[in-house]
Design an enzyme around this catalytic site. Structure first.
Site, short mmCIF file in Angstrom:
data_model
loop_
_atom_site.label_atom_id
_atom_site.label_comp_id
_atom_site.label_asym_id
_atom_site.label_seq_id
_atom_site.Cartn_x
_atom_site.Cartn_y
_atom_site.Cartn_z
N HIS A 50 0.85 -1.20 0.00
CA HIS A 50 0.00 0.00 0.00
C HIS A 50 0.88 1.25 0.00
CE1 HIS A 50 0.92 0.15 4.30
NE2 HIS A 50 0.52 -1.11 4.40
P1 TYD Z 1 -1.66 -2.88 7.32
O1 TYD Z 1 -1.26 -1.44 7.41
O2 TYD Z 1 -2.30 -3.34 6.06
O3 TYD Z 1 -0.39 -3.82 7.62
P2 TYD Z 1 1.06 -3.90 6.92
O4 TYD Z 1 1.24 -2.68 6.09
O5 TYD Z 1 2.00 -3.96 8.03
O6 TYD Z 1 1.11 -5.15 6.13
O7 TYD Z 1 -2.60 -3.22 8.57
C1 TYD Z 1 -3.08 -4.51 8.84
C2 TYD Z 1 -4.33 -4.38 9.67
O8 TYD Z 1 -4.04 -3.78 10.94
C3 TYD Z 1 -5.41 -3.54 9.03
O9 TYD Z 1 -6.67 -4.17 9.29
C4 TYD Z 1 -5.36 -2.23 9.76
C5 TYD Z 1 -4.83 -2.61 11.13
N1 TYD Z 1 -3.99 -1.56 11.71
C6 TYD Z 1 -4.48 -0.81 12.78
O10 TYD Z 1 -5.60 -1.01 13.25
N2 TYD Z 1 -3.66 0.14 13.33
C7 TYD Z 1 -2.41 0.39 12.85
O11 TYD Z 1 -1.70 1.28 13.38
C8 TYD Z 1 -1.93 -0.38 11.73
C9 TYD Z 1 -0.57 -0.13 11.15
C10 TYD Z 1 -2.76 -1.34 11.21
#
Ligand code: TYD
Length: 134
Positions: A50
């Site tokens: 992302h």
């Molecule tokens: P995501 O940002 O997609 O993870 P990564 O980039 O590390 O692979 O987040 C995964 C899930 O966690 C998504 O459902 C959103 C949640 N999340 C939060 O609730 N708070 C946060 O600070 C972060 C980073 C993610």
């Protein structure tokens, strides 16, 4: 636009163990509003996938190692993070993927804003369209 870069953090070395610290606006170029970390990442897993509209981050391999792939639409860069005292500054509007996590690695992320799903581009096409003016 600001560029991604590796930032060497302070290191207090000591026979009892080393210590690294990060101060907002001193060692990272933003106010730290949130801290999160990835751990127990299974072998072969990819995180990220992302980009963010306004969020800036610093990514640190506090334990182990992993790769970070960054794409700003013009240039793709790859960073291997494997030192507890090196931070990767990731500016806004940067597609990122994290992969090749070593066993037991921990990815610490310092973030300039609280979590907000509306700040994400979750699709690469959507991100490319935004870079080209929407
Ligand atoms: P995501 O940002 O997609 O993870 P990564 O980039 O590390 O692979 O987040 C995964 C899930 O966690 C998504 O459902 C959103 C949640 N999340 C939060 O609730 N708070 C946060 O600070 C972060 C980073 C993610």
């Amino acid at each position: 636009m600001d560029a991604p870069r590796l930032i060497e953090l302070p290191r207090i070395t000591d026979p009892r163990g080393n210590l690294t610290f990060v101060e907002a606006n001193e060692h990272v170029p933003f106010d730290i509003k949130r801290v999160y970390y990835l751990y127990d990442v299974p072998g072969g897993a990819t995180r990220g996938g992302h980009a963010h509209k306004a969020l800036q981050q610093m990514i640190i391999a506090v334990a182990g190692s992993f790769r970070v792939l960054l794409d700003d639409g013009r240039r793709e860069q790859e960073f291997l993070l494997n030192r507890s005292y090196i931070g990767l500054y990731v500016p806004t509007m940067m597609w990122r993927e994290l992969e090749d996590f070593s066993s037991g690695s921990v990815c610490l992320v310092l973030a300039s804003l609280p979590y907000d799903e509306a700040d994400y581009y979750r699709g690469r096409d959507e991100f490319r369209r935004a870079l080209n003016g929407g």
